[in-house]
Design an enzyme around this catalytic site. Sequence first.
Site, mmCIF file in Angstrom:
data_model
loop_
_atom_site.group_PDB
_atom_site.id
_atom_site.type_symbol
_atom_site.label_atom_id
_atom_site.label_comp_id
_atom_site.label_asym_id
_atom_site.label_seq_id
_atom_site.Cartn_x
_atom_site.Cartn_y
_atom_site.Cartn_z
ATOM 1 C CG ASN A 38 -1.771 1.203 1.352
ATOM 2 O OD1 ASN A 38 -1.851 1.994 0.398
ATOM 3 N ND2 ASN A 38 -2.417 1.383 2.490
ATOM 4 C CD1 TRP A 39 3.705 1.102 -2.824
ATOM 5 C CD2 TRP A 39 3.768 2.303 -4.716
ATOM 6 N NE1 TRP A 39 4.530 0.452 -3.691
ATOM 7 C CE2 TRP A 39 4.592 1.180 -4.883
ATOM 8 C CE3 TRP A 39 3.648 3.195 -5.784
ATOM 9 C CZ2 TRP A 39 5.294 0.917 -6.044
ATOM 10 C CZ3 TRP A 39 4.351 2.946 -6.951
ATOM 11 C CH2 TRP A 39 5.171 1.814 -7.079
ATOM 12 C CE LYS A 40 -0.287 3.512 4.694
ATOM 13 N NZ LYS A 40 -0.497 3.686 6.109
ATOM 14 C CG HIS A 78 -6.294 1.694 4.633
ATOM 15 N ND1 HIS A 78 -5.946 2.738 5.462
ATOM 16 C CD2 HIS A 78 -5.239 0.851 4.613
ATOM 17 C CE1 HIS A 78 -4.712 2.538 5.901
ATOM 18 N NE2 HIS A 78 -4.259 1.394 5.398
ATOM 19 C CD GLU A 84 -3.944 -2.628 7.183
ATOM 20 O OE1 GLU A 84 -2.758 -2.712 6.843
ATOM 21 O OE2 GLU A 84 -4.666 -1.658 6.880
ATOM 22 N N GLY A 86 1.311 2.575 10.988
ATOM 23 C CA GLY A 86 2.170 3.758 11.075
ATOM 24 C C GLY A 86 2.810 3.892 12.449
ATOM 25 C CB SER A 101 4.255 -1.411 12.407
ATOM 26 O OG SER A 101 3.736 -0.114 12.633
ATOM 27 N N GLY A 118 2.683 -1.070 4.407
ATOM 28 C CA GLY A 118 2.659 0.351 4.073
ATOM 29 C C GLY A 118 4.064 0.878 3.847
HETATM 30 P P1 PGA Z 1 2.310 0.637 7.769
HETATM 31 O O1 PGA Z 1 0.886 0.819 7.044
HETATM 32 O O2 PGA Z 1 2.872 -0.677 7.282
HETATM 33 O O3 PGA Z 1 3.108 1.803 7.364
HETATM 34 O O4 PGA Z 1 2.019 0.584 9.257
HETATM 35 C C1 PGA Z 1 0.044 -0.279 6.819
HETATM 36 C C2 PGA Z 1 -1.232 0.138 6.154
HETATM 37 O O5 PGA Z 1 -1.683 1.277 6.326
HETATM 38 O O6 PGA Z 1 -1.843 -0.643 5.404
#
Ligand code: PGA
Length: 253
Positions: A10-12, A97, A167, A173, A213, A234
Amino acid sequence: MAGKKIVAANWKMNPSTVEEAKRIAERVRRSVSELKHTEVVVCPPFIFASAIISRSVSPHFHLGAQSVSYGEGNAHTGEVSAEMLKNAGVEYVIAGHSEMRAAGDTDLMVSKRIKAILDAGMIPLVCIGEKLRDLSGTHFDFIKEQMKNSLAGIPKSRSRDIILAYEPVWAIGAKAAMLPEEIYEMSLFVKKVYADIFGVDTGRKVQVLYGGSVTVRNAADIVRMGQVDGLLVGRESLNIAGFVELLKEVDGV
Ligand code: PGA
């Protein structure tokens, strides 16, 4: 893809240029050709989807999207339809999400997005997760309600085309992921709730990913000890060297 592990990136809202998006995707694409038991789904921002897929198709590499419109008709300024995504080569779409939920997505909107994804012939990656947890265990009730409501109206006949991503919001994050043994407990619970909704057989077969994470250091343990079917990654998915190594680690579990 049954039986294979799935790692979704997930590149956001990253990166900022198409050149960078192509560069990251190319490195990932090259590395996945060596994988044997893992499929990789790269979910870039919409604007980079075509640039990434237009390169030659490779095994184990799939294009995903981070959201989709659920509106009918075409009068939806700023939105992208499921049909457009499908026609651009997208195979998987994230729905529910926590960052979209925090921005206003309700369970009802999530269920509409899931329907739109399925109707267009793509696979929804449905995110669920509690915001907080305490010793009284209220997170179990929260997850159950969130799953029932987000999956409301989805016919049983489509329930095998859905992948779940557990999640916990507090681990997204964050500095550390959830502990693998806790992930194991939650993946069993999520499968049980899915079985309550769609039947025992479907509950047994549904694939559950973990996200929050995940890094190259904890990925293999999470898959091995957490007994999940894959990961939703992420930040680490943009750290190319780390992500390529993570894929190898997960493939070797
Ligand atoms: P992260 O994000 O791996 O940076 O914690 C995961 C996500 O939002 O799917």
